[in-house]
Design a protein around this motif. Structure first.
Motif, short mmCIF file in Angstrom:
data_model
loop_
_atom_site.label_atom_id
_atom_site.label_comp_id
_atom_site.label_asym_id
_atom_site.label_seq_id
_atom_site.Cartn_x
_atom_site.Cartn_y
_atom_site.Cartn_z
N ALA A 24 1.02 -1.17 -0.01
CA ALA A 24 -0.05 -0.14 -0.02
C ALA A 24 1.09 1.10 -0.11
O ALA A 24 0.50 2.20 -0.66
CB ALA A 24 -1.05 0.16 1.36
N TYR A 25 1.94 1.25 0.59
CA TYR A 25 2.95 2.32 0.89
C TYR A 25 3.37 2.55 -0.65
O TYR A 25 3.48 3.74 -1.02
CB TYR A 25 4.05 1.98 1.86
N LEU A 26 4.00 1.59 -1.23
CA LEU A 26 4.60 1.82 -2.55
C LEU A 26 3.50 2.15 -3.50
O LEU A 26 4.01 3.03 -4.43
CB LEU A 26 5.09 0.18 -2.93
N LYS A 27 2.46 1.79 -3.63
CA LYS A 27 1.35 2.03 -4.52
C LYS A 27 1.27 3.58 -4.18
O LYS A 27 1.04 4.47 -5.13
CB LYS A 27 0.05 1.28 -4.28
N SER A 28 0.98 3.96 -2.91
CA SER A 28 0.91 5.27 -2.78
C SER A 28 1.96 6.26 -3.15
O SER A 28 1.59 7.48 -3.59
CB SER A 28 0.59 5.53 -1.38
N VAL A 29 3.26 5.88 -2.97
CA VAL A 29 4.20 6.73 -3.46
C VAL A 29 4.36 6.73 -4.86
O VAL A 29 4.38 8.02 -5.38
CB VAL A 29 5.62 6.01 -2.91
N ARG A 30 3.93 5.74 -5.67
CA ARG A 30 3.98 5.67 -7.07
C ARG A 30 2.94 6.47 -7.48
O ARG A 30 3.33 7.37 -8.50
CB ARG A 30 3.99 4.44 -7.45
N GLU A 31 1.74 6.67 -6.95
CA GLU A 31 0.76 7.43 -7.20
C GLU A 31 1.16 8.84 -7.06
O GLU A 31 0.78 9.85 -7.99
CB GLU A 31 -0.68 7.21 -6.57
N VAL A 32 1.70 9.55 -5.87
CA VAL A 32 2.15 10.69 -5.75
C VAL A 32 3.22 11.25 -6.63
O VAL A 32 3.05 12.22 -7.13
CB VAL A 32 2.69 10.89 -4.25
N ARG A 74 -5.40 23.01 -13.63
CA ARG A 74 -5.99 22.91 -12.63
C ARG A 74 -6.37 21.29 -12.21
O ARG A 74 -6.48 20.75 -11.22
CB ARG A 74 -7.38 23.55 -12.48
N ARG A 75 -6.84 20.35 -13.29
CA ARG A 75 -7.22 19.17 -13.06
C ARG A 75 -5.93 18.32 -12.59
O ARG A 75 -5.96 17.45 -11.66
CB ARG A 75 -7.51 18.68 -14.46
N THR A 76 -4.96 18.49 -13.10
CA THR A 76 -3.54 17.71 -12.63
C THR A 76 -3.25 18.27 -11.55
O THR A 76 -2.61 17.36 -10.72
CB THR A 76 -2.58 17.76 -13.72
N ALA A 77 -3.42 19.52 -11.14
CA ALA A 77 -2.98 19.89 -9.83
C ALA A 77 -3.78 19.36 -8.86
O ALA A 77 -3.53 18.92 -7.53
CB ALA A 77 -2.97 21.62 -9.80
N ASP A 78 -5.11 19.27 -9.11
CA ASP A 78 -6.04 18.44 -8.21
C ASP A 78 -5.83 17.39 -7.86
O ASP A 78 -5.89 16.51 -6.89
CB ASP A 78 -7.59 18.80 -8.60
N ALA A 79 -5.40 16.58 -8.86
CA ALA A 79 -5.14 15.23 -8.70
C ALA A 79 -4.00 14.92 -8.01
O ALA A 79 -3.87 13.92 -6.91
CB ALA A 79 -5.01 14.50 -10.04
N ALA A 80 -3.01 15.89 -8.20
CA ALA A 80 -1.78 15.88 -7.33
C ALA A 80 -2.04 16.02 -5.98
O ALA A 80 -1.63 15.25 -4.97
CB ALA A 80 -0.54 16.62 -8.13
N LYS A 81 -2.90 17.06 -5.62
CA LYS A 81 -3.11 17.49 -4.21
C LYS A 81 -3.87 16.32 -3.60
O LYS A 81 -3.49 16.18 -2.37
CB LYS A 81 -3.93 18.74 -4.35
N GLU A 82 -4.73 15.54 -4.24
CA GLU A 82 -5.41 14.61 -3.76
C GLU A 82 -4.63 13.51 -3.38
O GLU A 82 -4.67 12.84 -1.87
CB GLU A 82 -6.59 14.29 -4.59
N SER A 83 -3.87 13.04 -4.00
CA SER A 83 -3.06 11.91 -3.83
C SER A 83 -1.85 12.30 -2.77
O SER A 83 -1.51 11.57 -1.84
CB SER A 83 -1.98 11.62 -5.34
N ILE A 84 -1.40 13.65 -2.74
CA ILE A 84 -0.35 13.97 -1.76
C ILE A 84 -1.22 13.81 -0.12
O ILE A 84 -0.82 13.44 0.63
CB ILE A 84 0.00 15.39 -1.74
N ARG A 85 -2.47 14.11 -0.21
CA ARG A 85 -3.34 14.13 0.83
C ARG A 85 -3.66 12.79 1.49
O ARG A 85 -3.37 12.59 2.72
CB ARG A 85 -4.84 14.90 0.71
N GLU A 86 -3.92 11.89 0.68
CA GLU A 86 -4.03 10.63 0.85
C GLU A 86 -2.77 9.97 1.42
O GLU A 86 -2.58 8.97 2.34
CB GLU A 86 -4.58 9.77 -0.28
N TYR A 87 -1.69 10.34 0.77
CA TYR A 87 -0.44 9.67 1.05
C TYR A 87 0.00 10.26 2.62
O TYR A 87 0.76 9.63 3.51
CB TYR A 87 0.71 10.31 0.22
N LEU A 88 0.06 11.55 2.68
CA LEU A 88 0.49 12.01 4.04
C LEU A 88 -0.72 11.69 5.23
O LEU A 88 -0.21 11.23 6.16
CB LEU A 88 0.06 13.58 4.14
N SER A 89 -2.13 11.33 4.81
CA SER A 89 -2.73 11.06 5.94
C SER A 89 -2.70 9.34 6.26
O SER A 89 -2.87 9.05 7.30
CB SER A 89 -4.44 11.13 5.68
N SER A 90 -2.13 8.68 5.31
CA SER A 90 -1.85 7.37 5.47
C SER A 90 -0.61 6.74 6.11
O SER A 90 -0.49 5.93 6.90
CB SER A 90 -2.04 6.41 4.16
#
Length: 199
Positions: A101-109, A128-144
């Motif tokens: 799960a960590y590896l998948k999360s890092v790859r996604e970010v 904006r779309r790509t920036a929002d996708a990046a922001k969301e993946s960073i939030r998920e990564y940091l929260s996990s």
């Protein structure tokens, strides 16, 4: 068939009984010789078949360890695949075992943040779309994964955190709509590449 040649040798129309007995014994001797050669031929054929069977068995037994090795490799591959499917951890290129799960999360970010940084800022909607996708993946990564002991000492974690901090630091100083300078972008992309390479 063996009886026919013997019948030609042993004519039944012989008059004297002594002569008949003598010829009959000779006839029996010929039949027994013929039967003996047939049984010898049969014995030789059976011996040849038995020898071939033994050779085949011996060759088969000699190949058994090689076949067992191949089977073990196949089983290992199948068992290994099943274990890796249900195993929550994965071995990285560097040989470390980390949660999948960590590896998948890092790859996604890394993927979304790289796409966002490389996006052309002239097309604001796409940016904006790509920036929002990046922001969301960073939030998920940091929260996990923030503060998780099994990954905190990992190089990928440190480099990804460094990239995120650089990005956050720039936008907190310059504002959310400020264009990202090339040197900051290059530094972040370098950190992302290092994080991805260490997986």
């Amino acid at each position: 068939m063996a009886a026919f040649p013997a019948a030609r040798i042993c004519p039944l129309a012989i008059s004297s009984s002594a002569e008949r007995k003598r010829l009959q014994s000779r006839c029996n001797a010929m039949l027994s010789l013929d039967e003996t050669s047939t049984s010898r031929r049969f014995l030789m054929q059976n011996a040849a078949v038995s020898a071939l069977a033994l050779l085949n068995l011996n060759c088969g037994l000699m190949l058994l360890p090689a076949r067992a090795e191949e089977k073990a490799k196949d089983d290992e591959g199948l068992v290994g695949a099943l274990q890796s499917l249900f195993d929550p951890n994965e071995k990285t290129k560097s040989g470390k075992v980390l949660p999948k799960a960590y590896l998948k999360s890092v790859r996604e970010v890394v993927k979304t943040l790289r796409e966002s940084l490389e996006e052309d800022t002239k097309d604001m909607a796409k940016f904006r779309r790509t920036a929002d996708a990046a922001k969301e993946s960073i939030r998920e990564y940091l929260s996990s994964w923030r503060g998780q002991k099994e990954v905190v000492n990992e190089e990928s974690y440190a480099m990804l955190e460094k990239a995120i901090r650089s990005l956050a630091s720039f936008y907190s100083k310059a504002g959310p709509s400020a264009p990202l300078p090339e040197e900051v972008k290059t530094e972040i992309l370098s950190n992302l590449t290092t994080a991805e390479d260490s997986l």
